[in-house]
Scaffold this motif. Structure first.
Motif, PDB file in Angstrom:
ATOM      1  N   THR A   1       0.882  -1.159   0.000  1.00 49.07           N
ATOM      2  CA  THR A   1       0.000   0.000   0.000  1.00 49.07           C
ATOM      3  C   THR A   1       0.926   1.217   0.000  1.00 49.07           C
ATOM      4  N   GLY A   2       0.421   2.340  -0.410  1.00 50.96           N
ATOM      5  CA  GLY A   2       1.273   3.518  -0.465  1.00 50.96           C
ATOM      6  C   GLY A   2       2.045   3.555  -1.766  1.00 50.96           C
ATOM      7  N   THR A   3       3.139   4.298  -1.765  1.00 55.02           N
ATOM      8  CA  THR A   3       3.924   4.506  -2.975  1.00 55.02           C
ATOM      9  C   THR A   3       5.214   3.708  -2.918  1.00 55.02           C
ATOM     10  N   HIS A   4       5.287   2.691  -3.752  1.00 63.18           N
ATOM     11  CA  HIS A   4       6.494   1.874  -3.898  1.00 63.18           C
ATOM     12  C   HIS A   4       6.591   1.462  -5.357  1.00 63.18           C
ATOM     13  N   ILE A   5       7.763   1.040  -5.738  1.00 69.62           N
ATOM     14  CA  ILE A   5       7.996   0.548  -7.093  1.00 69.62           C
ATOM     15  C   ILE A   5       8.803  -0.736  -6.983  1.00 69.62           C
ATOM     16  N   VAL A   6       8.494  -1.686  -7.855  1.00 69.56           N
ATOM     17  CA  VAL A   6       9.298  -2.899  -7.989  1.00 69.56           C
ATOM     18  C   VAL A   6      10.105  -2.723  -9.258  1.00 69.56           C
ATOM     19  N   ALA A   7      11.417  -2.724  -9.128  1.00 72.29           N
ATOM     20  CA  ALA A   7      12.272  -2.572 -10.299  1.00 72.29           C
ATOM     21  C   ALA A   7      13.348  -3.647 -10.293  1.00 72.29           C
ATOM     22  N   GLU A   8      13.423  -4.381 -11.408  1.00 73.22           N
ATOM     23  CA  GLU A   8      14.525  -5.323 -11.582  1.00 73.22           C
ATOM     24  C   GLU A   8      15.675  -4.532 -12.179  1.00 73.22           C
ATOM     25  N   VAL A   9      16.851  -4.617 -11.547  1.00 76.70           N
ATOM     26  CA  VAL A   9      17.998  -3.811 -11.960  1.00 76.70           C
ATOM     27  C   VAL A   9      19.246  -4.674 -12.081  1.00 76.70           C
ATOM     28  N   SER A  10      20.308  -4.084 -12.612  1.00 72.96           N
ATOM     29  CA  SER A  10      21.601  -4.762 -12.690  1.00 72.96           C
ATOM     30  C   SER A  10      22.232  -4.816 -11.302  1.00 72.96           C
TER      31      SER A  10
ATOM     32  N   THR B   1      20.568   2.733  -7.638  1.00 75.90           N
ATOM     33  CA  THR B   1      20.345   3.633  -8.769  1.00 75.90           C
ATOM     34  C   THR B   1      18.871   3.676  -9.128  1.00 75.90           C
ATOM     35  N   LYS B   2      18.339   4.870  -9.292  1.00 75.67           N
ATOM     36  CA  LYS B   2      16.944   5.049  -9.673  1.00 75.67           C
ATOM     37  C   LYS B   2      16.776   4.715 -11.157  1.00 75.67           C
ATOM     38  N   VAL B   3      15.787   3.891 -11.456  1.00 69.10           N
ATOM     39  CA  VAL B   3      15.450   3.564 -12.837  1.00 69.10           C
ATOM     40  C   VAL B   3      14.003   3.988 -13.074  1.00 69.10           C
ATOM     41  N   SER B   4      13.615   4.102 -14.324  1.00 67.40           N
ATOM     42  CA  SER B   4      12.286   4.641 -14.621  1.00 67.40           C
ATOM     43  C   SER B   4      11.181   3.586 -14.678  1.00 67.40           C
ATOM     44  N   SER B   5      11.525   2.311 -14.749  1.00 68.13           N
ATOM     45  CA  SER B   5      10.487   1.282 -14.836  1.00 68.13           C
ATOM     46  C   SER B   5       9.889   0.993 -13.472  1.00 68.13           C
ATOM     47  N   GLY B   6       8.639   0.528 -13.476  1.00 68.17           N
ATOM     48  CA  GLY B   6       7.987   0.207 -12.218  1.00 68.17           C
ATOM     49  C   GLY B   6       6.654  -0.466 -12.441  1.00 68.17           C
ATOM     50  N   SER B   7       6.075  -0.964 -11.350  1.00 72.52           N
ATOM     51  CA  SER B   7       4.820  -1.703 -11.430  1.00 72.52           C
ATOM     52  C   SER B   7       3.908  -1.347 -10.269  1.00 72.52           C
ATOM     53  N   ALA B   8       2.601  -1.525 -10.487  1.00 71.84           N
ATOM     54  CA  ALA B   8       1.602  -1.260  -9.448  1.00 71.84           C
ATOM     55  C   ALA B   8       1.323  -2.527  -8.638  1.00 71.84           C
ATOM     56  N   SER B   9       0.805  -2.362  -7.434  1.00 65.85           N
ATOM     57  CA  SER B   9       0.493  -3.486  -6.552  1.00 65.85           C
ATOM     58  C   SER B   9      -0.880  -4.041  -6.901  1.00 65.85           C
ATOM     59  N   PRO B  10      -1.083  -5.338  -6.826  1.00 68.72           N
ATOM     60  CA  PRO B  10      -0.067  -6.364  -6.629  1.00 68.72           C
ATOM     61  C   PRO B  10       0.680  -6.628  -7.932  1.00 68.72           C
ATOM     62  N   PHE B  11       1.901  -7.077  -7.804  1.00 65.73           N
ATOM     63  CA  PHE B  11       2.738  -7.366  -8.960  1.00 65.73           C
ATOM     64  C   PHE B  11       3.346  -8.745  -8.778  1.00 65.73           C
TER      65      PHE B  11
END
Length: 163
Positions: free
Chosen positions: A68-77, A85-95
């Motif tokens: 809940t709230g503001t979070h992002i799931v990002a797969e990174v190197s 490192t901040k990346v621009s991709s992200g997903s909404a919950s549930p993911f």
């Protein structure tokens, strides 16, 4: 003849059960368990969670992220993981994330300082639950199959020649 067919039916059932016992089901892991995907209480929370829960992570298994709230799931190197490192991709919950190949994966939250505060983890996919097992259990299953088939063969041919 009817009892012979009954025996063959039971042997087929036994072989099927032995084969099914060797198969493994794919698993869905809820990231963070009851905490979910959130800023953790300490920076090692998700690393500990991943080490404890994903030691046998297999290709085909999935990670479910709930928040809940503001979070992002990002797969990174790995470098982006290490540096948050901040990346621009992200997903909404549930993911739900299902890794496509074996190897190492790095997951972070790119909102504010969440990654620096421990909202990140890495894990390794070790193989496939669809691949045949390479343990002693697979040898036992093959041995049992061979024993059942040999017994059936002997029973049928000896039984037919005795009549």
């Amino acid at each position: 003849m009817g009892s012979r067919m009954g025996l063959i039916g039971w042997l087929v059932i036994v072989v099927a059960i032995l084969q099914l016992r060797g198969a493994t089901a794919e698993t869905v892991y809820t990231v963070g368990d009851s905490l979910g995907w959130a800023v953790p209480p300490n920076t090692s929370y998700y690393s500990t969670w991943a080490t404890t829960n994903l030691q046998t992570f297999l290709l085909g298994d999935s990670l479910e992220f709930n928040w809940t709230g503001t979070h992002i799931v990002a797969e990174v190197s790995k470098a982006d993981y290490d540096n948050c490192t901040k990346v621009s991709s992200g997903s909404a919950s549930p993911f739900k994330f299902t890794p496509p190949t074996v190897g190492s994966y790095y997951i972070i939250c790119t909102v504010d300082d969440h990654c620096e505060r421990g909202q990140k983890f890495s894990f390794t996919v070790n193989g496939s639950s669809a691949e045949p097992p390479t343990s002693a259990a697979s040898s036992l299953t093959l041995s049992a199959l061979f024993a059942v088939m040999s017994t059936t063969f002997i029973y049928l041919f000896l039984g037919l020649s005795l009549n």
